[in-house]
Write a protein that holds these residues in place. Structure first.
Motif, PDB file in Angstrom:
ATOM      1  N   GLN A  32       0.818  -1.227   0.000  1.00 46.63           N
ATOM      2  CA  GLN A  32       0.000   0.000   0.000  1.00 46.63           C
ATOM      3  C   GLN A  32       0.855   1.282   0.000  1.00 46.63           C
ATOM      4  O   GLN A  32       1.913   1.329   0.617  1.00 46.63           O
ATOM      5  N   SER A  57      -4.691   3.709  -8.020  1.00 45.84           N
ATOM      6  CA  SER A  57      -4.610   2.422  -7.307  1.00 45.84           C
ATOM      7  C   SER A  57      -4.904   1.272  -8.272  1.00 45.84           C
ATOM      8  O   SER A  57      -4.228   0.249  -8.260  1.00 45.84           O
ATOM      9  N   GLN A  63      -3.285  -0.478  -3.267  1.00 47.39           N
ATOM     10  CA  GLN A  63      -4.146   0.571  -2.733  1.00 47.39           C
ATOM     11  C   GLN A  63      -3.346   1.845  -2.412  1.00 47.39           C
ATOM     12  O   GLN A  63      -2.262   1.747  -1.841  1.00 47.39           O
TER      13      GLN A  63
END
Ligand code: ASP
Length: 327
Positions: A32, A57, A63
């Motif tokens: 992430q 993303s 993400q």
């Protein structure tokens, strides 16, 4: 001999860590990514960031989480990114305030031109000059008269020194040669809540936060800072039409990483930014909010670097003439 061995050891270690940084970067992103927005949630910069982060993303396969670090007109969040690991997992979405803060602040925790790497320009958003709904002034001329007559009690909301709302408010007060009472917030999201509640009188803010409110009639709008009227706010005059041409300003936004981020990571972020800016959904949402994505040529590290440098030079004399500084 001992020193030589130590030297060879240190060099080998440095080479090894460079090698592993770029080996890691080859597989980037593996986890992430955090996108720091240097203003409160629910404001105009946050809105832009969340739309772009969501689309990037998908392209990156990881993400991007938006984290709001509001305060000191954006310089707290920028400082956080300047001192973060330069591994591509922390990025900053900031606007024109990156350039104005370089002059406005006598001391910043980072060196604006040397603390960041560049990913690309994101968008340029116009601002709108607003007042609480029950403000009696019907047009900008009336608002100026009201402000001049009540200078010691008229309040102007902003997101701190260095924010776009601060810059626009400063240009307004300079143009009308009248200092008003400024009220700082961590972002114009919370400031808008107070404008809607009538706790503050005036605010200048990006259309990404104000278009819906203006269309819904929950605030009084006087002018837009773009050179042309906006399709989504056709009835709103430009600042030039309304008599204050000096207030013409576009709030450009850019994406940065800490200085020293591996090139592989920057290239991937920049490529994902370009894809996001072509995303139909992003373009449609931007259009509804009175703005549009930056062009493909502008969504590059070179274009953002050139913009930041030229904007620091552009605003420096204007800020110095206004004589407003923060420590
Ligand atoms: N962009 C706004 C400003 O500069 C602040 C915010 O995003 O909340 O005033």
């Amino acid at each position: 001999m001992k020193t030589l061995n130590a030297f060879i050891g240190a060099t080998a270690l440095a080479a090894l860590s460079l090698f592993s940084a770029s080996a890691n970067a080859a597989g980037y992103p593996e986890r992430q990514i955090t996108m720091i927005v240097p203003f409160a949630a629910g404001g105009p910069t946050d809105t832009v960031a969340r739309l772009v982060a969501e689309s990037m993303s998908k392209n990156l396969g990881q993400q991007i989480i938006v984290e709001n670090v509001g305060g000191a007109g954006g310089s707290l969040g920028a400082g956080r990114v300047a001192s973060a690991d330069a591994d591509g997992y922390t990025v900053l979405l900031h606007h024109i305030g990156m350039a104005t803060s370089a002059t406005l602040y006598r001391k910043l925790s980072y060196d604006t031109l040397n603390a960041f790497d560049y990913v690309g320009l994101v968008t340029e958003v116009p601002m709108t000059l607003l007042a609480r709904k029950d403000m009696e002034a019907k047009d900008l001329k009336g608002l100026i008269e009201y402000a001049k007559a009540n200078a010691d009690k008229v309040t102007v909301a902003n997101a701190g020194i260095g924010a776009a709302s601060h810059l626009c408010g400063m240009l307004f007060m300079s143009a009308i040669e009248t200092p008003l009472v400024t009220v700082p917030y961590k972002g114009t999201g919370p400031a808008m809540t107070d404008l809607l509640g009538g706790q503050v009188d005036i605010m200048c803010d990006q259309t990404t936060n104000t278009t819906k409110q203006i269309q819904g009639g929950t605030v009084k709008a006087y002018a837009v800072t773009s050179p042309e009227r906006l399709d989504v706010l056709k009835d709103l005059p430009t600042v030039t039409e309304a008599g204050l041409p000096g207030l013409t300003v576009g709030i450009w936004h850019g994406l940065y990483t800490p200085k020293g981020t591996p090139k592989e990571a920057i290239d991937k972020l920049s490529a994902a930014l370009k894809v996001a800016l072509k995303d139909q959904n992003v373009a449609a949402r931007f259009a509804e909010l009175g703005t549009k994505p930056s062009s493909e040529q502008d969504a590059t590290p070179e274009a953002l670097k050139a913009k930041l440098e030229s904007e620091i030079a552009r605003w420096k004399p204007i800020i110095e003439a206004a004589g407003q500084y923060a420590d």
